[in-house]
Design an enzyme around this catalytic site. Structure first.
Site: not given
Ligand code: PMP
Length: 405
Positions: A185, A214, A245
């Site tokens: 990310s 992502h 996302k």
């Molecule tokens: N896994 C990854 C790789 C993420 O980047 C994120 C959030 N940016 C999450 C899980 C968590 O997802 P959420 O924001 O929908 O709780």
């Protein structure tokens, strides 16, 4: 001694950040105009940090389905699946996700964060070993901690390092779970999943979990993610993903072919002891998933935008942390430079994510952009122009600073 004393250093750093302009971690969007624009302080801002990869948050069909679901099922479920029951819509979404990914079953969680907590801590326990990429998301680390398993971190995106560590464990009879992400990310770099799968094949008892947060909707001919793009879906034992996302909602899921996966419904605490996803989140995810399937042109448009921004910023000489992808992270030489640039971009109407250590790999200071299929070519061009202006302003400011020293 107050409980909050431990935050003194963090507070001092935050005060310095705010003194340099606006608070980058507390921006209030007064009005959301579209998937790519908001009004802040009465001015229009182009959003380039939303993870709204397919731009579906304002899709009229998806909005309609969501409104209908609230009218039909109410605003919230007011309890957990095990106590208050499963709504037919939870089950339908789980079946839809499983069918989309070609998996035997899927479980929905209220957020992507909880999906990692629930799947990881559901699968692994204190007697097991988890080998995870060192750059893993906080939710993966937290899931590992909750599991109580022994944690072994391998070098980021290094199948060779994973192989070495598994080799050392070859006489250890514990169950072993390897965890990687599809696309990371912060920097937007991809896992070499085919090489990780080769390593897994050399160590047959090991199981593999891929967080496609992502990459779902973004990679693969059908948008199933990085495992589809590499043609290795059969070698991935567990998929975790989020709705927040490309699916434009809130929620997360875990999916697997393992017939025992369903046991997590009565063994995984982050699944059992929290309220189930609201009808609106479930309906949005259902509707946006159907758009992912029926509108591959959104993915094509996303990649065109990503390549255009990548080229625009590279041509201007900005160092970008990884190959072109919908996450484009520009590396700045210092925290001061990154904060100055972030403020200059924001003042000129471009919102990107400021990412600073310790939340970034290798102590990097980043301006992280995420593209959307909904960005127009004119917006992408404007973002490049504003980056150029902000960089020039930053150089003048830096020269003035060093002359004054
Ligand atoms: N896994 C990854 C790789 C993420 O980047 C994120 C959030 N940016 C999450 C899980 C968590 O997802 P959420 O924001 O929908 O709780």
């Amino acid at each position: 001694m107050s409980l909050f004393d431990k935050y003194n250093q963090v507070n001092a750093r935050h005060d310095r950040l705010v003194a340099a302009g606006r608070d980058p971690f507390n921006v209030c969007m007064d009005r959301i105009v579209s998937a790519t624009e908001a009004i802040v302080d009465g001015r229009e801002v182009i959003l380039v940090g939303t993870n709204n990869y397919l731009g579906l948050t304002f899709d009229p069909d998806c909005i309609e389905s969501t409104v209908e679901a609230i009218r039909r099922e109410g605003t919230g479920t007011t309890g957990s699946r095990i106590a208050n029951g499963t709504y037919a819509s939870h089950r339908a979404l789980e079946q839809e996700i499983a069918a989309f990914l070609g998996r035997r079953s899927a479980m929905v969680f209220p957020t992507g964060y909880q999906a990692n907590l629930g799947v990881i801590a559901g699968l692994a326990g204190p007697k097991d070993i988890i080998l995870l990429d060192s750059d893993s998301h906080a939710s993966i680390y937290d899931g590992c901690r909750l599991s109580g398993a022994t944690l072994i971190r391998f070098r980021h995106n290094s199948p060779a390092d994973l192989d070495k560590r598994l080799e050392r464990l070859k006489d250890d009879s514990s169950s072993k779970l390897v965890i990687v992400e599809g696309i990371y990310s912060m920097l937007g770099d991809q896992a070499p999943l085919d090489e990780f799968v080769d390593v897994k094949r050399r160590h047959p008892s090991v199981e593999l979990l891929v967080d496609e947060a992502h990459s779902l909707g973004v990679f693969g001919d059908n948008g199933r993610g990085i495992a589809e793009a590499y043609g290795v879906e059969k070698d991935v034992d567990y998929v975790v993903g989020t709705f927040s996302k490309s699916l434009g909602a809130v929620g997360g899921f875990g999916a697997s072919d393992n017939p025992e996966f369903e046991q997590l419904r009565f063994t995984s605490r982050p699944y059992m002891f929290t309220a189930s996803s609201s009808p609106s989140s479930v309906a949005t995810a259902m509707a946006t998933l159907s758009k992912i399937k029926s509108q591959p042109q959104l993915r094509k448009q996303l990649w065109e935008n990503a390549r255009a921004l990548y080229k625009g910023l590279s041509d201007l000489g900005f160092p970008i942390c990884a190959a072109a992808s919908p996450i484009i992270a520009v590396k700045l030489p210092s925290e001061e430079a990154a904060v100055f640039m972030w403020n200059a971009l924001f003042s000129a109407g471009v919102y990107v994510n400021l990412a600073l250590p310790p939340g970034t790999p290798d102590g990097s200071c980043l301006l992280r952009c995420s593209l959307s299929a909904a960005h127009t070519p004119a917006q992408v061009q404007r973002v490049c122009e504003v980056f150029d202006q902000a960089y020039r302003a930053m150089k003048v400011w830096r020269d003035t600073q060093s002359a004054a020293e």
